[in-house]
Design a protein around this motif. Sequence first.
Motif: not given
Length: 203
Positions: A184-203
């Motif tokens: 748990a924590g507080e981030h100035p830009l996202t509050g209580q969240y972590r976001f992760n973007l994963t970029f893929r070449k699926a096809r």
Amino acid sequence: WREDLCPGAAVLRGAALADESELLRAIESIARLMPFQYRATPGGYAMSVAMTNCGELGWVTDSRGYRYQATSPESHHPWPAMPDLFRTLAMRAAREVGFNDFVPDACLINRYQPGAKMSLHQDKDEVDLAQPIVSVSLGLPAIFQFGGLERSDKTQRVNLTHGDVVVWGGAARLRYHGVLPLKAGEHPLTGQYRFNLTFRKAR
Ligand code: MD3
Ligand code: FE
């Protein structure tokens, strides 16, 4: 700066910092169109990470298995387009690590809240495993775990913090990996969240 984790994997520390506000605004607008969902694994467990997607294809899981598909299982609408900024950032990071022809067609957006985790797994639902995966971490820090090609191989830990970009390809592409429960924590830009973007070449 660049940290090599193992052959085929490199962390570009802070590589997304210059775009932090624009990335987070884009995530918000994607989530307004395609809300985050807590999906179930084929084994019937609810994931603690909430997910949405943008791009031509999105990664989903349900009782029938894991797969990429062009539409949301809830609305049956196509996923929102991948913002140019997302594609450009992912392509530039891949190129820096030597993957010169990476053009992602899928972006999975993971949202972690305190306690959310991702168990050790391999990413192998993509057709061309010669293409890397690029991940962008935003918000609260996480401890990322990566092992070897067998689930039982010993694992190493690496801290991923706001703005870090990781490129995984080549010999690292099929390594087992996961994320320990988010503290748990507080981030100035996202509050209580972590976001992760994963970029893929699926096809
Ligand atoms: C290592 N996501 O969505 S990104 C996933 O932080 C996933 O949300 C994690 O693993 C997250 O599948 C980790 C880092 C990552 C992505 C792909 C990999 C590490 C990888 C593919 C092969 C080896
Ligand atoms: Fe993964």
